[in-house]
Scaffold this active site. Structure first.
Site, short mmCIF file in Angstrom:
data_model
loop_
_atom_site.label_atom_id
_atom_site.label_comp_id
_atom_site.label_asym_id
_atom_site.label_seq_id
_atom_site.Cartn_x
_atom_site.Cartn_y
_atom_site.Cartn_z
N ALA A 105 3.00 -13.12 -0.29
CA ALA A 105 4.13 -12.21 -0.56
C ALA A 105 5.41 -13.05 -0.49
O ALA A 105 5.43 -14.10 0.16
CB ALA A 105 4.16 -11.11 0.48
N GLU A 117 -0.27 -15.30 7.84
CA GLU A 117 0.79 -14.36 8.24
C GLU A 117 1.16 -14.45 9.70
O GLU A 117 2.31 -14.20 10.08
CB GLU A 117 0.36 -12.91 7.90
CG GLU A 117 0.36 -12.57 6.43
CD GLU A 117 -0.95 -12.87 5.72
OE1 GLU A 117 -1.79 -13.63 6.27
OE2 GLU A 117 -1.16 -12.34 4.61
N GLU A 127 -5.38 -12.28 -0.68
CA GLU A 127 -5.71 -10.85 -0.78
C GLU A 127 -5.86 -10.41 -2.24
O GLU A 127 -6.74 -9.62 -2.58
CB GLU A 127 -4.63 -10.02 -0.08
CG GLU A 127 -4.65 -10.23 1.44
CD GLU A 127 -3.45 -9.61 2.13
OE1 GLU A 127 -2.31 -9.98 1.81
OE2 GLU A 127 -3.67 -8.74 2.99
N GLY A 132 -0.87 -12.83 0.65
CA GLY A 132 -1.09 -11.89 -0.46
C GLY A 132 -1.84 -12.53 -1.62
O GLY A 132 -2.47 -11.81 -2.42
N1 COA Z 1 7.53 -16.68 -0.50
C1 COA Z 1 8.69 -17.11 -1.04
N2 COA Z 1 8.86 -18.38 -1.47
C2 COA Z 1 7.82 -19.22 -1.36
C3 COA Z 1 6.59 -18.81 -0.80
C4 COA Z 1 6.47 -17.49 -0.36
N3 COA Z 1 5.33 -17.01 0.14
N4 COA Z 1 5.75 -19.88 -0.81
C5 COA Z 1 6.43 -20.89 -1.36
N5 COA Z 1 7.68 -20.50 -1.68
C6 COA Z 1 8.75 -21.28 -2.31
C7 COA Z 1 9.40 -22.25 -1.32
O1 COA Z 1 10.37 -21.58 -0.56
C8 COA Z 1 9.99 -23.26 -2.27
O2 COA Z 1 11.14 -22.72 -2.87
P1 COA Z 1 12.49 -23.62 -3.00
O3 COA Z 1 12.07 -24.77 -3.88
O4 COA Z 1 13.47 -22.69 -3.67
O5 COA Z 1 12.85 -24.05 -1.63
C9 COA Z 1 8.93 -23.35 -3.37
O6 COA Z 1 8.19 -22.13 -3.31
C10 COA Z 1 7.97 -24.50 -3.19
O7 COA Z 1 7.37 -24.39 -1.91
P2 COA Z 1 7.36 -25.58 -0.83
O8 COA Z 1 7.20 -24.96 0.51
O9 COA Z 1 8.53 -26.47 -1.04
O10 COA Z 1 6.03 -26.35 -1.28
P3 COA Z 1 5.10 -27.26 -0.35
O11 COA Z 1 4.16 -27.95 -1.26
O12 COA Z 1 5.90 -28.07 0.59
O13 COA Z 1 4.26 -26.21 0.57
C11 COA Z 1 2.98 -24.22 0.97
C12 COA Z 1 3.37 -25.32 -0.03
C13 COA Z 1 2.13 -23.18 0.22
C14 COA Z 1 2.16 -24.81 2.11
C15 COA Z 1 4.26 -23.56 1.54
O14 COA Z 1 5.10 -23.20 0.44
C16 COA Z 1 4.03 -22.32 2.36
O15 COA Z 1 3.60 -22.42 3.50
N6 COA Z 1 4.32 -21.13 1.78
C17 COA Z 1 4.21 -19.89 2.48
C18 COA Z 1 2.77 -19.43 2.63
C19 COA Z 1 2.70 -18.13 3.42
O16 COA Z 1 3.05 -18.08 4.59
N7 COA Z 1 2.24 -17.08 2.77
C20 COA Z 1 2.09 -15.79 3.34
C21 COA Z 1 3.30 -14.98 3.12
S1 COA Z 1 3.17 -13.37 3.84
#
Ligand code: COA
Length: 259
Positions: A65, A133, A113, A110
């Protein structure tokens, strides 16, 4: 018509691609609404026989999400947020046409999911699944605690959802979370199309009822055996049943009409 997804019908297969690659295809509320509208048209369009759900770009299926939106949720809105997502994902799970998730990278929160709401999952070798989460002070809200447990059992579901750890594609396959793993997205897509085209040659009403009956296993208020017997009886009323049995006895291929 859509801002956050790509949606096209290619030879009867609806390709639904979550298209926010710069945000790793994170699901904002608008995207969830677009998925709902797309699935409504999948339900209604007789020319669509199957669905592939995937993410744009090479890095992510869906990274969860949209955290920038959920950060602001109140208790009331949090409930609405979860119930709305659950409703849309139930639409996917209950669709009478087969839906396959082509998981091409991160499938987190999500995203995991969404993949689990599909009937099958085909992963590319870079796929990573997880329910992180708890790192954010919340828990899965789009059915993740339920579907992950149904798919891989209680012990592993506890581990994944409480540690927030990611698992890779081979482990996901070993646990029964994914059906197949392929090296490239092209190979994965070809396998999705092969499965969907094979199912398209079967009796569509019977296929829809298989989906209902298997889903009934996980509905506590429904007796799945009763659903199966009712569905079997309903199939016996169909022209496709007459055609399928006649074709077998006449040693020819059946020509099903979905009637
Ligand atoms: N919601 C909003 N933005 C997200 C996102 C999310 N769930 N997951 C990634 N992004 C965005 C980042 O903020 C970043 O945006 P920016 O370039 O404007 O700063 C972009 O996507 C790239 O992500 P980044 O974190 O820089 O990539 P990474 O390769 O370093 O890491 C992940 C990848 C997937 C490990 C990391 O993005 C992450 O942990 N995301 C969240 C996962 C999560 O907790 N999901 C459950 C949500 S309820």
């Amino acid at each position: 018509m859509y801002k956050n997804i790509l949606f096209e019908n290619t030879n009867g297969i609806a390709n639904l691609t979550i298209n926010r690659p710069d945000k790793l295809n994170a699901l904002n509320i608008e995207t969830i609404e677009e998925i709902k509208v797309a699935f409504q048209s999948i339900y209604d369009d007789p020319l669509i026989h199957g669905v592939i759900v995937t993410g744009a770009g090479e890095k992510a299926f869906v990274a969860g999400a949209d955290i920038s939106e959920i950060a602001e949720l109140s208790e009331l809105n949090g409930r609405k947020f979860a119930e709305n997502g659950q409703e849309v994902f139930a639409m996917i799970e209950n669709c009478h046409k087969p839906v396959i998730a082509l998981v091409n990278g991160f499938a987190l929160g999500g995203g995991c999911e969404l993949a689990m709401a599909c009937h099958m999952r085909i992963a590319i070798s870079n796929a990573k699944f997880g329910q992180p989460e708890v790192n954010l002070g919340i828990l899965p809200g789009y059915g993740g605690t339920q579907r992950l447990t149904h798919l891989i059992g209680k012990a592993k579901s506890f581990e994944i959802s409480m540690t927030g750890d990611m698992i890779d594609a081979p482990l996901a396959q070993e646990l029964g979370l994914v059906n197949y793993v392929y090296e490239t997205a092209d190979e994965g897509r070809a396998k999705c199309e092969k499965i969907l085209n094979k199912i398209a040659s079967k009796a569509p009403l019977a296929v829809g009822m298989v989906i209902d009956c298997i889903n009934a296993v996980y509905k506590e208020d429904e007796d799945g055996y009763q659903t199966e017997a009712n569905s079997f009886a309903n199939c016996c009323k169909t022209d496709d049943f007459k055609e399928g049995t006649a074709a077998f006895l006449e040693k020819r291929k059946p020509d099903f009409k979905g009637e």
